[in-house]
Design a protein around this motif. Structure first.
Motif, PDB file in Angstrom:
ATOM      1  N   THR A   5      26.146 123.342 -27.640  1.00 23.79           N
ATOM      2  CA  THR A   5      27.574 123.710 -27.553  1.00 23.79           C
ATOM      3  C   THR A   5      27.811 125.111 -28.312  1.00 23.79           C
ATOM      4  O   THR A   5      27.205 125.396 -29.197  1.00 23.79           O
ATOM      5  CB  THR A   5      28.248 122.811 -28.421  1.00 23.79           C
ATOM      6  OG1 THR A   5      27.942 121.291 -28.123  1.00 23.79           O
ATOM      7  CG2 THR A   5      29.767 122.835 -28.386  1.00 23.79           C
ATOM      8  N   ILE A 112      35.825 125.732 -26.230  1.00 24.05           N
ATOM      9  CA  ILE A 112      34.281 125.029 -26.533  1.00 24.05           C
ATOM     10  C   ILE A 112      33.779 125.081 -25.200  1.00 24.05           C
ATOM     11  O   ILE A 112      33.982 124.740 -24.033  1.00 24.05           O
ATOM     12  CB  ILE A 112      34.729 123.703 -26.913  1.00 24.05           C
ATOM     13  CG1 ILE A 112      35.465 123.577 -28.085  1.00 24.05           C
ATOM     14  CG2 ILE A 112      33.306 122.983 -27.147  1.00 24.05           C
ATOM     15  CD1 ILE A 112      36.064 122.245 -28.265  1.00 24.05           C
ATOM     16  N   THR A 163      29.889 121.613 -34.830  1.00 24.38           N
ATOM     17  CA  THR A 163      29.933 120.441 -33.645  1.00 24.38           C
ATOM     18  C   THR A 163      28.445 119.715 -34.093  1.00 24.38           C
ATOM     19  O   THR A 163      27.668 120.395 -34.246  1.00 24.38           O
ATOM     20  CB  THR A 163      29.709 121.033 -32.191  1.00 24.38           C
ATOM     21  OG1 THR A 163      30.882 122.027 -31.967  1.00 24.38           O
ATOM     22  CG2 THR A 163      29.738 119.951 -31.213  1.00 24.38           C
ATOM     23  N   HIS A 259      33.757 117.516 -32.805  1.00 24.08           N
ATOM     24  CA  HIS A 259      33.756 119.013 -32.993  1.00 24.08           C
ATOM     25  C   HIS A 259      35.142 119.120 -33.902  1.00 24.08           C
ATOM     26  O   HIS A 259      36.344 118.742 -33.712  1.00 24.08           O
ATOM     27  CB  HIS A 259      34.655 119.641 -31.639  1.00 24.08           C
ATOM     28  CG  HIS A 259      34.475 121.105 -31.586  1.00 24.08           C
ATOM     29  ND1 HIS A 259      33.706 121.829 -31.715  1.00 24.08           N
ATOM     30  CD2 HIS A 259      35.679 121.933 -31.745  1.00 24.08           C
ATOM     31  CE1 HIS A 259      33.950 123.122 -31.693  1.00 24.08           C
ATOM     32  NE2 HIS A 259      35.426 123.004 -31.681  1.00 24.08           N
TER      33      HIS A 259
END
Length: 376
Positions: A5, A112, A163, A259
């Motif tokens: 991520t 994201i 995250t 997140h």
């Protein structure tokens, strides 16, 4: 930080409504991204185009995620129309979201990017941080130029982010994180005074009034956590986005991505609430440990913060792009490529010729005989 991520945040001195309208239009990607160029329109929200991290064309789609206090969209992309393997949720927070009493009139834009470990390439992993930083600078400049600015503006806040993958049901997390009476279970710097009323003290015994609100945001879950410090006349907003692993990594992926965000003053003077990303990480570890134990997945905690696919799935050969019909390998032996086209890419856009390629007999026959199909 979860290693599949990546996040990017910029401040742009433009009203949130105008920032949303700009981001909502896919053609504007041409103006600020490194290599995403919209070439063929499918509909107002869908285009075929080039990509910064791929040699092949991608199909791009955008949709709106509705929320009353900020704007949000989702960019999607994949090799085929309506078959998207990458999603980029994008949040446009007006300055007043970070500071309800402030006078700043800009936008904090946070997006994201999640990459399925089974699909990621070495180039993407090595280059994505640099590309997103570069593109963030381009996006900021593109929007501020439209406001007549000739140099970059600086926002009063920064956005901390963390995250972590959690191997537990998303609904279980939503229940825990929307319950302010459970705050002390995963954030022990807050001491309970009257949990039912949302009254706590922080690590210096300063009073804190806590408000948690849960909502749906498309396929995601959103929990807004607001921490009011009456003695300081200040508030810190810490929204949480829960992303189903099935959406981020594929239908068989368990759990979700946790997140977390926190707004913190850019000048370093803030002396309350979360002031570093590591504080979010520490609390997220406590959340992960509690949820995975409750779900009966205690072994997952030791495997770390990142999602890893089942070894049997990871061992399968996953082809990252449709065949290029002009390569020497294709010319030498086209039949394995034909098979892969029929099985996995029955319809795709071929960038060098800027044309659509059909590979299944019934589809080809229909395109040749049905007058609805035309090059005009």
């Amino acid at each position: 930080m979860e290693n599949n991520t990546f996040t990017t945040t910029i401040y742009a001195q433009t009203p949130a409504a105008r920032a949303f309208d700009y981001l909502r239009r896919l053609q504007n990607l041409d103006e600020w991204t490194l290599g995403s160029r919209m070439l063929t329109r499918i509909d107002d929200d869908t285009f075929m185009g080039t990509a910064s991290g791929y040699q092949t064309m991608l199909c791009y789609h955008v949709r709106t995620l509705d929320h009353p206090r900020f704007a949000a969209i989702e960019w999607q992309c994949g090799y085929r129309y309506r078959e998207y393997f990458k999603q980029y949720p994008v949040f446009v927070f007006p300055s007043q979201y970070a500071d309800p009493n402030g006078r700043e009139d800009g936008s904090y834009i946070h997006w994201i990017s999640v990459i399925d470990p089974a699909r990621r390439t070495e180039m993407i992993m090595q280059g994505i941080a640099a590309v997103h930083h570069y593109e963030g600078r381009g996006l900021k400049a593109a929007m501020e130029r439209r406001e007549g600015m000739t140099q970059p503006a600086t926002g009063q806040y920064s956005v901390l982010a963390d995250t972590m993958w959690v191997d537990a049901p998303l609904d279980m997390a939503r229940e825990l994180l929307a319950d302010r009476t459970a705050l002390g279970e995963w954030a022990p710097l807050f001491r309970t005074v009257d949990a039912a009323a949302g009254l706590f003290t922080d690590e210096y015994a300063r009073p804190v009034q806590v408000e948690f609100t849960a909502a749906e945001l498309g396929d995601y879950a959103l929990i807004e956590q607001d921490f009011h410090y009456p003695g300081l006349n200040a508030v810190q907003r810490c929204p949480i986005v829960l992303i189903p692993s099935a959406r981020a990594f594929g239908a068989d992926a368990p759990g979700f991505l946790l997140h977390r965000l926190a707004f913190v003053r850019h000048d370093g003077t803030q002396a309350y609430g979360r002031t570093t990303s590591s504080e979010l990480t520490a609390e997220s570890m406590a959340i992960k440990r509690r949820l995975e134990a409750r779900a009966g997945n205690v072994a997952s905690f030791a495997r770390g913060m990142s999602y890893r696919p089942d070894p049997a799935i990871a061992a399968e050969e996953i082809v990252a792009a449709p065949p290029d019909i002009f390569t020497p390998e294709f010319a030498a032996d086209p039949y394995p490529h034909y098979r892969r086209m029929r099985d996995a890419y029955p319809l795709y856009f071929h960038a060098p010729t800027r044309s659509w390629i059909l590979s299944r007999y019934d589809d080809v026959r229909l395109a040749l005989t049905n007058p609805s199909f035309t090059t005009r």
